[in-house]
Design a protein around this motif. Structure first.
Motif, PDB file in Angstrom:
ATOM      1  N   HIS A   2      37.489  49.686  47.557  1.00 16.28           N
ATOM      2  CA  HIS A   2      38.822  49.117  47.648  1.00 16.28           C
ATOM      3  C   HIS A   2      39.877  50.204  47.641  1.00 16.28           C
ATOM      4  N   CYS A  62      40.787  35.538  48.926  1.00 12.57           N
ATOM      5  CA  CYS A  62      39.393  35.570  48.445  1.00 12.57           C
ATOM      6  C   CYS A  62      38.907  34.142  48.246  1.00 12.57           C
ATOM      7  N   CYS A  66      36.657  37.162  41.246  1.00 14.93           N
ATOM      8  CA  CYS A  66      35.607  37.802  40.452  1.00 14.93           C
ATOM      9  C   CYS A  66      36.199  38.158  39.080  1.00 14.93           C
ATOM     10  N   TYR A  68      36.047  40.548  37.004  1.00 11.29           N
ATOM     11  CA  TYR A  68      36.477  41.905  36.638  1.00 11.29           C
ATOM     12  C   TYR A  68      37.655  42.379  37.490  1.00 11.29           C
ATOM     13  N   CYS A  69      38.078  41.538  38.443  1.00 13.61           N
ATOM     14  CA  CYS A  69      38.968  42.022  39.501  1.00 13.61           C
ATOM     15  C   CYS A  69      40.431  42.019  39.091  1.00 13.61           C
ATOM     16  N   GLY A 112      41.305  41.897  48.257  1.00 14.31           N
ATOM     17  CA  GLY A 112      41.051  40.713  49.012  1.00 14.31           C
ATOM     18  C   GLY A 112      39.744  40.786  49.821  1.00 14.31           C
ATOM     19  N   ARG A 183      30.358  37.214  41.062  1.00 17.27           N
ATOM     20  CA  ARG A 183      30.443  37.388  42.516  1.00 17.27           C
ATOM     21  C   ARG A 183      29.910  36.133  43.184  1.00 17.27           C
TER      22      ARG A 183
HETATM   23  S1  SF4 Z   1      36.583  41.951  43.547  1.00 20.96           S
HETATM   24 FE1  SF4 Z   1      37.010  41.805  45.748  1.00 20.96          FE
HETATM   25  S2  SF4 Z   1      36.033  39.865  46.345  1.00 20.96           S
HETATM   26 FE2  SF4 Z   1      36.209  39.785  44.115  1.00 20.96          FE
HETATM   27  S3  SF4 Z   1      38.173  38.728  43.740  1.00 20.96           S
HETATM   28 FE3  SF4 Z   1      38.581  40.931  43.762  1.00 20.96          FE
HETATM   29  S4  SF4 Z   1      39.219  41.399  45.848  1.00 20.96           S
HETATM   30 FE4  SF4 Z   1      38.182  39.378  45.888  1.00 20.96          FE
END
Ligand code: SF4
Length: 441
Positions: A2, A62, A66, A68-69, A112, A183
């Protein structure tokens, strides 16, 4: 990996590590306009003869969030994709009017989950990008994809638009570990997605992997690495799980639902990653990034070399000549600002790094790279002798085996990578301390 992660990592580390002596001046003209946003930095203040080397495009949608995001991404807003692309088209037009038509060497579409857009929407996005830039210098065009939202129709649209590299968020090949991260794909979807990319002619493929997932062992991490190697990816980004504030994962950890991986285990995983991937021909060219020969991600190297890049989309951060600015981190405000009668690029943050603060930051970015600070190049770009500024620190850390000086470059040793945050803070401090003497000269 990312783009957001790189930028967020740099920004957060730099903010906490940046000695207070550095003053981050707002550019003189940076008053918010009537719309409440800052204007883009004035090109008259840019370095003479400096190119725009990279373009980043942020797509915030998305399927789910997730745990941890902390990237700017939204689940359940795809119904706004058309309005979003209308706005993005306007942003490209405003960029061309302001910066001219750029000739980037690299493009990176991140999020995203950009591949959540429909094939038609992706085709529209490809059209917008190709209209906004000149492709004479373009060598690398990456898009991030979720293994679950990738199909041959999308792959062909992307290939026809110029995409030649795909970065899949694989994260793990263990169903249990993917469940911990929340995920929405399963391990089998990764090789299927890679096959689809290859069948469309895109065979330069990165996999993102995360280590230090609660419950993960050294053996299960090794399994993930072995699987990624077997799948013939050309590049692997391996990041330790970060507990960012305000994520569900962090809240769950604080509630005691699980314990984070022990530091010793993470260090063992880091060392094992290097050894395992070296056996398979991967070169670590940056602290967390490994590539087969010639396959380093040029786009991300541009960031670590502090090269100029434009950025389009909500939360996207651009950089040019010491100016760094960031768009609003809100889908609604982004759409409203650009679809207004008088559209504006919704810049909500801007800073101007000047003098030694700029060069100190460049030094720590370059130290992330395996090649380190190449002294001649540094001198040419900055007019500064990095060794004169860092010699005491280099002496101290070389004696400890943490820094190495060879072939005219200062770089982190293997042991230095493990304590890089401390070294970076000291490098910034050394640049800061150098400032008063400079002024006195
Ligand atoms: S980790 Fe990637 S896929 Fe998962 S919510 Fe965040 S941006 Fe979206």
């Amino acid at each position: 990996m990312h783009h957001d992660k790189i930028i967020a990592e740099l920004a957060s580390k730099n903010d906490s590590q940046r000695p207070k002596i550095f003053e981050l001046a707002l550019p003189q003209a940076a008053q918010r306009d009537q719309s409440g946003f800052f204007p883009l930095p004035a090109t008259a203040e840019f370095d003479v003869n400096s190119h725009i080397d990279a373009l980043y495009v942020h797509i915030p949608f998305c399927t789910s969030k997730c745990h941890y995001c902390d990237f700017f991404s939204l689940a359940g807003h795809l119904d706004q994709a058309d309005a979003f692309l209308d706005a993005m088209g306007k942003e490209f037009e405003l960029h061309v009017a302001h910066f001219g038509q750029a000739s980037p060497e690299t493009i990176f579409i991140g999020g995203g989950t950009p591949t959540l857009l429909s094939p038609d929407a992706l085709a529209r996005l490809m059209g917008q990008i190709n209209k906004a830039i000149k492709t004479d210098r373009l060598t690398e065009f990456t898009i991030e994809a979720n293994p679950n939202t990738f199909d041959i129709e999308r792959a062909k649209v992307l290939r026809d638009g110029g995409v030649n590299r795909i970065s899949f968020g694989a994260q793990s090949f263990s169903t249990a570990e993917l469940a911990v991260l929340q995920r929405d794909h399963n391990p089998e979807s990764v090789p299927i997605a890679m096959d689809i990319a290859r069948s469309a002619g895109i065979d330069n493929i990165n996999l993102d992997l995360i280590f230090g997932i609660p419950g993960q062992t050294l053996a299960s991490w090794d399994h993930n690495l072995v699987r990624a190697i077997e799948l013939n990816s050309t590049h692997l980004s391996c990041y330790g799980l970060m507990y960012e504030p305000n994520t569900l994962m962090t809240a769950r950890m604080k509630r005691g639902e699980f314990a984070p991986a022990a530091d010793e285990l993470e260090l063992a995983m880091l060392a094992h990653t290097r050894a395992r991937l070296a056996e398979a021909g991967f070169i670590r060219y940056e602290i967390s990034n490994y590539a087969l020969a010639g396959k380093a991600c040029r786009h991300n190297v541009h960031y670590w070399q502090a090269r100029n890049h434009l950025a389009v989309g909500p939360s996207a951060a651009g950089y040019h000549s010491g100016f760094r600015w960031k768009n609003v981190q809100s889908l609604t405000r982004y759409i409203d600002a650009l679809n207004a009668a008088t559209p504006v690029v919704p810049v909500t943050e801007i800073e101007h790094l000047t003098g030694l603060s700029r060069w100190g930051e460049m030094a720590i970015l370059q130290l992330r790279l395996n090649e380190g600070i190449v002294l001649n190049d540094f001198q040419q770009r900055t007019g500064m002798d990095a060794m004169a500024i860092l010699h005491k620190l280099v002496q101290r850390y070389s004696a400890m085996g943490l820094l190495a000086v060879r072939d005219g470059a200062i770089s982190l040793s293997e042991a230095g990578v493990a304590v890089s945050d401390t070294i970076f803070a000291d490098v910034l401090e050394a640049f800061a301390q150098f400032a008063p003497r400079q002024r006195g000269n």
